[in-house]
Design an enzyme around this catalytic site. Sequence first.
Site, PDB file in Angstrom:
ATOM      1  N   SER A  81     -40.505  47.605 -55.218  1.00  0.00           N
ATOM      2  CA  SER A  81     -41.832  47.960 -54.720  1.00  0.00           C
ATOM      3  C   SER A  81     -42.005  49.449 -54.441  1.00  0.00           C
ATOM      4  O   SER A  81     -43.085  49.889 -54.051  1.00  0.00           O
ATOM      5  CB  SER A  81     -42.149  47.166 -53.443  1.00  0.00           C
ATOM      6  OG  SER A  81     -41.207  47.464 -52.427  1.00  0.00           O
ATOM      7  N   GLY A 123     -40.022  53.734 -55.208  1.00  0.00           N
ATOM      8  CA  GLY A 123     -38.940  54.575 -55.712  1.00  0.00           C
ATOM      9  C   GLY A 123     -38.479  54.242 -57.111  1.00  0.00           C
ATOM     10  O   GLY A 123     -39.270  53.912 -57.995  1.00  0.00           O
ATOM     11  N   ILE A 124     -37.151  54.306 -57.308  1.00  0.00           N
ATOM     12  CA  ILE A 124     -36.612  54.080 -58.649  1.00  0.00           C
ATOM     13  C   ILE A 124     -36.748  52.621 -59.077  1.00  0.00           C
ATOM     14  O   ILE A 124     -36.783  52.331 -60.268  1.00  0.00           O
ATOM     15  CB  ILE A 124     -35.149  54.549 -58.767  1.00  0.00           C
ATOM     16  CG1 ILE A 124     -34.219  53.772 -57.838  1.00  0.00           C
ATOM     17  CG2 ILE A 124     -35.033  56.036 -58.528  1.00  0.00           C
ATOM     18  CD1 ILE A 124     -32.749  54.106 -58.044  1.00  0.00           C
ATOM     19  N   GLY A 125     -36.850  51.718 -58.115  1.00  0.00           N
ATOM     20  CA  GLY A 125     -37.061  50.317 -58.467  1.00  0.00           C
ATOM     21  C   GLY A 125     -38.412  50.108 -59.124  1.00  0.00           C
ATOM     22  O   GLY A 125     -38.530  49.384 -60.120  1.00  0.00           O
ATOM     23  N   ASN A 139     -30.830  46.672 -57.377  1.00  0.00           N
ATOM     24  CA  ASN A 139     -31.258  48.028 -57.036  1.00  0.00           C
ATOM     25  C   ASN A 139     -31.560  48.247 -55.557  1.00  0.00           C
ATOM     26  O   ASN A 139     -31.377  49.347 -55.044  1.00  0.00           O
ATOM     27  CB  ASN A 139     -32.505  48.364 -57.870  1.00  0.00           C
ATOM     28  CG  ASN A 139     -33.223  49.596 -57.375  1.00  0.00           C
ATOM     29  OD1 ASN A 139     -32.832  50.726 -57.661  1.00  0.00           O
ATOM     30  ND2 ASN A 139     -34.299  49.393 -56.626  1.00  0.00           N
ATOM     31  N   SER A 178     -23.818  54.477 -55.847  1.00  0.00           N
ATOM     32  CA  SER A 178     -24.114  55.859 -55.460  1.00  0.00           C
ATOM     33  C   SER A 178     -22.835  56.677 -55.451  1.00  0.00           C
ATOM     34  O   SER A 178     -21.741  56.136 -55.244  1.00  0.00           O
ATOM     35  CB  SER A 178     -24.747  55.889 -54.061  1.00  0.00           C
ATOM     36  OG  SER A 178     -24.807  57.211 -53.565  1.00  0.00           O
ATOM     37  N   TYR A 197     -18.323  52.564 -35.817  1.00  0.00           N
ATOM     38  CA  TYR A 197     -19.312  52.633 -36.897  1.00  0.00           C
ATOM     39  C   TYR A 197     -19.755  54.061 -37.155  1.00  0.00           C
ATOM     40  O   TYR A 197     -20.057  54.816 -36.239  1.00  0.00           O
ATOM     41  CB  TYR A 197     -20.520  51.774 -36.524  1.00  0.00           C
ATOM     42  CG  TYR A 197     -21.654  51.780 -37.520  1.00  0.00           C
ATOM     43  CD1 TYR A 197     -21.608  50.989 -38.656  1.00  0.00           C
ATOM     44  CD2 TYR A 197     -22.790  52.571 -37.309  1.00  0.00           C
ATOM     45  CE1 TYR A 197     -22.662  50.976 -39.569  1.00  0.00           C
ATOM     46  CE2 TYR A 197     -23.850  52.564 -38.208  1.00  0.00           C
ATOM     47  CZ  TYR A 197     -23.772  51.769 -39.344  1.00  0.00           C
ATOM     48  OH  TYR A 197     -24.814  51.757 -40.239  1.00  0.00           O
TER      49      TYR A 197
END
Length: 316
Positions: free
Chosen positions: A39, A41-43, A116, A171, A193
Amino acid sequence: MWPFSSKKGVSGFSGSSTAEQVTHGIDATGLTAIVTGASSGIGAETTRVLALRGAHVIMGVRNMVAAKDVKDTILKDIPSAKVDAIELDLSSLDSVKKFASEFNSSGRPLNILINNAGIMACPFKLSKDNIELQFATNHIGHFLLTNLLLDTMKKTTRESKKEGRIVNVASEAHRFAYPEGIRFDKINDQSSYNNWRAYGQSKLANVLHANQLTKHLKEDGVNITANSLHPGTIVTNLFRHNSAVNGLINVIGKLVLKNVQQGAATTCYVALHPQVKGVSGEYFSDSNVYKTTPHGKDVDLAKKLWDFSINLVKQK
């Protein structure tokens, strides 16, 4: 952030190549693809270019309103495009199961699965299934989704006699995972974390997942490949959890970042290009095979992650 190179590799493409350029002349008519996180960006760009080349694209998205906007924009430019959307929240195993059930029961074939969707460097939080959110969303959700769709992909491959392709969008951040790679016994340890290392850990998991999946697919003798890739660093809402990074991007982003059209190129290349036929278990960057880390090629770590992931989804 990693600057990209405009120097062409052996594929004939470079970091400045766009998704349209790397798929020029390719006819994907008759192919069905799922793209998660489609929905924005690159997607969204991956969805547009696959549809432009003739593929029927199913968007797996959390935000159905945003998905409709993407679909409407694509149809405005490409009236013949075949694009649909099904709700999918990768951080929820129930949502993953529901998505897979709906798709599998639709009777549609599945030639290409593009994992993705992702989140980046968010503060510590547990998913609905009590798994650290980045590991849950970026790896576990896609791991389960792939497993649940695999029978449909195998059936499609057998009946169509066409190679199936599974593409994990990882990535270069996988290089900055925790020193041990995957902290199996500390996935949910809030006290130690680190949001960036946890992101790197989840992206390393994407690489290892594709590698181990390759092994299983070859053992099964099915014509399906699995690869991982670095899309390039681009301006997307992945950075929404880090205002400092957003500020830096506004200042120097255009100097080192890809635009969305360039960012979707490697995904579209690995998903469609004939040069990638039969290639499996590789890591790509700038539409070329690229070296990963020792952890990224560790077969024992890949198997351990596979077994860990299987047990984790069984418990939920």
